[in-house]
Design a protein around this motif. Structure first.
Motif, short mmCIF file in Angstrom:
data_model
loop_
_atom_site.label_atom_id
_atom_site.label_comp_id
_atom_site.label_asym_id
_atom_site.label_seq_id
_atom_site.Cartn_x
_atom_site.Cartn_y
_atom_site.Cartn_z
N LEU A 234 0.81 -1.22 0.00
CA LEU A 234 0.00 0.00 0.00
C LEU A 234 0.84 1.27 0.00
O LEU A 234 0.48 2.25 -0.65
CB LEU A 234 -0.92 0.03 1.23
CG LEU A 234 -1.83 -1.18 1.46
CD1 LEU A 234 -2.64 -0.99 2.74
CD2 LEU A 234 -2.78 -1.37 0.28
N LEU A 245 -7.69 7.11 -0.87
CA LEU A 245 -7.91 6.93 -2.30
C LEU A 245 -9.38 7.15 -2.61
O LEU A 245 -10.24 6.96 -1.75
CB LEU A 245 -7.53 5.50 -2.73
CG LEU A 245 -6.07 5.06 -2.63
CD1 LEU A 245 -5.94 3.61 -3.08
CD2 LEU A 245 -5.16 5.96 -3.43
N LYS A 247 -12.93 6.11 -4.55
CA LYS A 247 -13.56 4.80 -4.72
C LYS A 247 -13.04 4.12 -5.98
O LYS A 247 -12.73 2.92 -5.98
CB LYS A 247 -15.08 4.94 -4.77
CG LYS A 247 -15.81 3.60 -4.88
CD LYS A 247 -17.31 3.78 -4.69
CE LYS A 247 -18.05 2.47 -4.93
NZ LYS A 247 -17.64 1.39 -4.01
N GLU A 249 -10.15 4.59 -7.50
CA GLU A 249 -8.76 4.17 -7.29
C GLU A 249 -8.70 2.93 -6.41
O GLU A 249 -7.90 2.01 -6.66
CB GLU A 249 -7.96 5.30 -6.64
CG GLU A 249 -7.71 6.49 -7.56
CD GLU A 249 -7.14 7.68 -6.82
OE1 GLU A 249 -6.37 8.45 -7.44
OE2 GLU A 249 -7.44 7.85 -5.61
N THR A 250 -9.55 2.88 -5.39
CA THR A 250 -9.57 1.73 -4.50
C THR A 250 -10.01 0.47 -5.25
O THR A 250 -9.41 -0.60 -5.10
CB THR A 250 -10.52 1.99 -3.32
OG1 THR A 250 -10.11 3.18 -2.64
CG2 THR A 250 -10.50 0.82 -2.35
N GLU A 251 -11.04 0.60 -6.04
CA GLU A 251 -11.53 -0.55 -6.80
C GLU A 251 -10.48 -1.05 -7.79
O GLU A 251 -10.31 -2.26 -7.99
CB GLU A 251 -12.81 -0.18 -7.55
CG GLU A 251 -14.01 0.02 -6.62
CD GLU A 251 -15.24 0.55 -7.34
OE1 GLU A 251 -15.09 0.96 -8.52
OE2 GLU A 251 -16.32 0.55 -6.75
N GLN A 253 -7.33 -0.99 -7.41
CA GLN A 253 -6.22 -1.64 -6.71
C GLN A 253 -6.64 -2.89 -5.95
O GLN A 253 -5.81 -3.55 -5.32
CB GLN A 253 -5.57 -0.65 -5.73
CG GLN A 253 -4.84 0.49 -6.41
CD GLN A 253 -3.96 1.27 -5.43
OE1 GLN A 253 -3.80 0.88 -4.29
NE2 GLN A 253 -3.41 2.37 -5.89
N THR A 254 -7.93 -3.22 -5.97
CA THR A 254 -8.44 -4.35 -5.22
C THR A 254 -8.83 -5.48 -6.15
O THR A 254 -9.69 -5.31 -7.01
CB THR A 254 -9.65 -3.94 -4.36
OG1 THR A 254 -9.29 -2.83 -3.53
CG2 THR A 254 -10.10 -5.10 -3.47
N PRO A 265 -14.18 3.69 -0.57
CA PRO A 265 -12.88 4.34 -0.80
C PRO A 265 -11.96 4.16 0.40
O PRO A 265 -12.41 4.25 1.54
CB PRO A 265 -13.25 5.81 -1.02
CG PRO A 265 -14.59 5.98 -0.37
CD PRO A 265 -15.29 4.66 -0.54
N ARG A 266 -10.70 3.91 0.13
CA ARG A 266 -9.76 3.71 1.23
C ARG A 266 -9.56 5.01 2.00
O ARG A 266 -9.24 6.04 1.41
CB ARG A 266 -8.41 3.23 0.69
CG ARG A 266 -7.43 2.80 1.78
CD ARG A 266 -6.13 2.31 1.17
NE ARG A 266 -5.29 3.41 0.69
CZ ARG A 266 -4.22 3.27 -0.09
NH1 ARG A 266 -3.88 2.07 -0.49
NH2 ARG A 266 -3.51 4.32 -0.45
N ALA A 352 -4.44 -3.99 5.79
CA ALA A 352 -5.34 -4.68 4.86
C ALA A 352 -5.49 -6.16 5.19
O ALA A 352 -6.29 -6.84 4.55
CB ALA A 352 -4.83 -4.51 3.43
N TRP A 395 -14.23 0.14 3.72
CA TRP A 395 -13.02 -0.31 3.03
C TRP A 395 -12.56 -1.67 3.56
O TRP A 395 -12.39 -2.62 2.79
CB TRP A 395 -11.90 0.71 3.21
CG TRP A 395 -10.58 0.27 2.66
CD1 TRP A 395 -10.24 0.11 1.35
CD2 TRP A 395 -9.42 -0.13 3.42
NE1 TRP A 395 -8.94 -0.33 1.24
CE2 TRP A 395 -8.42 -0.49 2.49
CE3 TRP A 395 -9.14 -0.19 4.78
CZ2 TRP A 395 -7.16 -0.92 2.89
CZ3 TRP A 395 -7.89 -0.62 5.19
CH2 TRP A 395 -6.91 -0.97 4.25
#
Length: 462
Positions: A234, A245, A247, A249-251, A253-254, A265-266, A352, A395
């Motif tokens: 991370l 991040l 939403k 960007e979070t999606e 990276q997940t 969102p992170r 995480a 998150w």
């Protein structure tokens, strides 16, 4: 440096991909322990006070105990501990303290004595006999240099005329100094220092400027690096925060099997490095469970007399109290949130990841524990608190495919509400009191959880 990272990151993984289940050992120390952040704990045995009520019996352990007014080295948080973690303190604990700023003594304050439901599960290595101790909840009192304490046993309120219950043996007052905040600036590992030393030599020969003596530059010990490396998927090693991040960007990276994740969102999370955790206090290993099915919300019961600029110190104090005084392997909670809504990494192992905590007795497996710093039995939490809990759970639970508005099941490891082996049906975002019989997280915070569940689900796009 890359070789060092490769070994230290052995447990690091993409958030929803690999979830370690075994204890992971951190590297051996790379620099002397004398470089550890400051902080201290004074442990003072309590003594019998003059009996002041009929029926007080020293032999039966019902004589009030405490300490008369006395000077002490600097401290900011206190609590009372005793030998047997299975024993409960049936009585009252009152303290008053002297402020270093004003020299004035505080009013008498009560400590929360029913703290035994915050603990590691029975049968785990962290709960081995002889390792842990019973304790009250700690209380934040601010910078102080004087203290007085009295512990009084109580009888069964349901039985008129009942004799007081014996006090636990080995009562001690713990006075915790969190030490100073860590200096801002860059961080390096011991390995990187060696390379910089070579660069220093070259700079000295050429007369080039160098910042090796810059006091803002701090060294990462091996323990620091290990605690940071588990977040390396991370943020860079030594980061003081995990940045927020969007939403999208979070999606992006997940990774989840089967398609687009349902995840919020992170949020921004202050790392252990950021709040100044002394990594040499905790046990070296990181312990994981398989997943995160439930987020248990707590209050720390440390009182609300702190500013958000003091939250780092409050957290360092609780950490030291959990490890040095209570005998736990690390801070009990996986995350903490202050009254301004700032989110902090708690127990080491990776924000995480499914790190096993010591927050909800009997239900630490496949759960995460979130402590709101403060006491919310009589005080209402600020609006920022509910928002922060919703952001964090949207998150964290989203990484494991959990719906914040749903219910799920956990098997009890044993407690005062569910016997060992019982399958309990719980909200995915639950209060501590849902798993065990306790006031935690306080009535006013608990009443906000329905709002939190709805907000968390919306942030996930449900």
């Amino acid at each position: 440096m890359r070789a060092f990272l490769a070994s230290a990151i052995g447990v690091a993984c993409t958030a929803a991909l690999v979830l370690p289940t075994a204890a992971i050992a951190a590297p051996a120390p790379a620099v002397p322990a004398s470089t550890a952040p400051p902080g201290s704990t004074q442990s003072l045995p309590l003594v019998p006070l003059v009996p002041d009520a009929p029926g007080d019996d020293r032999a039966a352990g019902t004589v009030p105990q405490g300490l008369t007014e006395r000077d002490a080295k600097l401290f900011s948080l206190l609590g009372v501990i005793w030998d047997d973690p299975e024993a409960e303190l049936h009585g009252t604990v009152q303290v008053r303290t002297r402020s270093t700023g004003t020299g004035a003594w505080s009013r008498w304050q009560f400590l929360e004595t029913h703290n035994h439901q915050h603990a590691a599960d029975a049968g785990t290595a962290e709960r081995e006999p002889g390792k842990t101790r019973g304790s009250t909840a700690p209380l934040w009192v601010g910078a102080s240099d004087g203290v007085e304490v009295r512990v009084r046993p109580e009888g069964d309120a349901a039985v008129r005329g009942a004799a007081p219950a014996p006090l636990p043996s080995g009562l001690r007052l713990e006075l915790v100094d969190p030490g100073d905040d860590p200096p801002p600036g860059t961080t390096t590992t011991a390995a990187a220092d060696a390379a910089e030393d070579n660069a220093d030599d070259a700079a000295a020969q050429t007369g080039a400027a160098d910042d090796a003596d810059d006091p803002r530059t701090t060294v990462l010990t091996a323990e620091d690096a290990a605690a940071s490396a588990v977040n390396a998927d991370l943020v860079p090693l030594g980061a003081t925060e995990v940045p927020a991040l969007s939403k999208a960007e979070t999606e992006a990276q997940t990774f989840v099997l089967g398609g687009k994740p349902r995840i919020g969102p992170r949020p921004r999370i202050v790392t252990r490095k950021g709040w100044g955790a002394n990594e040499q206090l905790r046990e070296r290993n990181f312990v994981y469970t398989k997943r995160v099915k439930v987020a248990f919300v707590h209050h720390s019961a440390t009182g609300n007399n702190y500013s958000c600029s003091q939250a780092d110190s409050v957290l360092r104090s609780i950490y030291r109290y959990h490890v040095k005084s209570s005998g736990w392997r690390d801070l009990g909670y996986n995350f903490a949130i202050d009254k301004c809504g700032n989110i902090y990494e708690g127990r080491a192992g990776g924000v995480a990841k499914a790190v096993m905590g010591a927050h909800t007795l009997g239900f630490n497996t496949n759960s995460t524990g979130i402590a709101v710093l403060g006491t919310y039995s009589k005080s209402k939490p600020p609006a920022a608190v509910a928002k922060a809990v919703a952001r964090l759970t949207a998150w964290k639970l989203g990484l494991y495919g959990a719906d914040p508005s749903a219910k799920t099941t956990l098997k009890s490891g044993g407690g005062n509400r569910y016997k060992k082996g019982t399958i309990a049906k719980l909200h995915v975002i639950a209060g501590h009191r849902d798993g065990v019989s306790t006031d935690c997280p306080g009535g006013h915070l608990y009443s906000k959880l329905a709002q939190v569940r709805a907000a968390s689900a919306r942030l996930q796009g449900r």
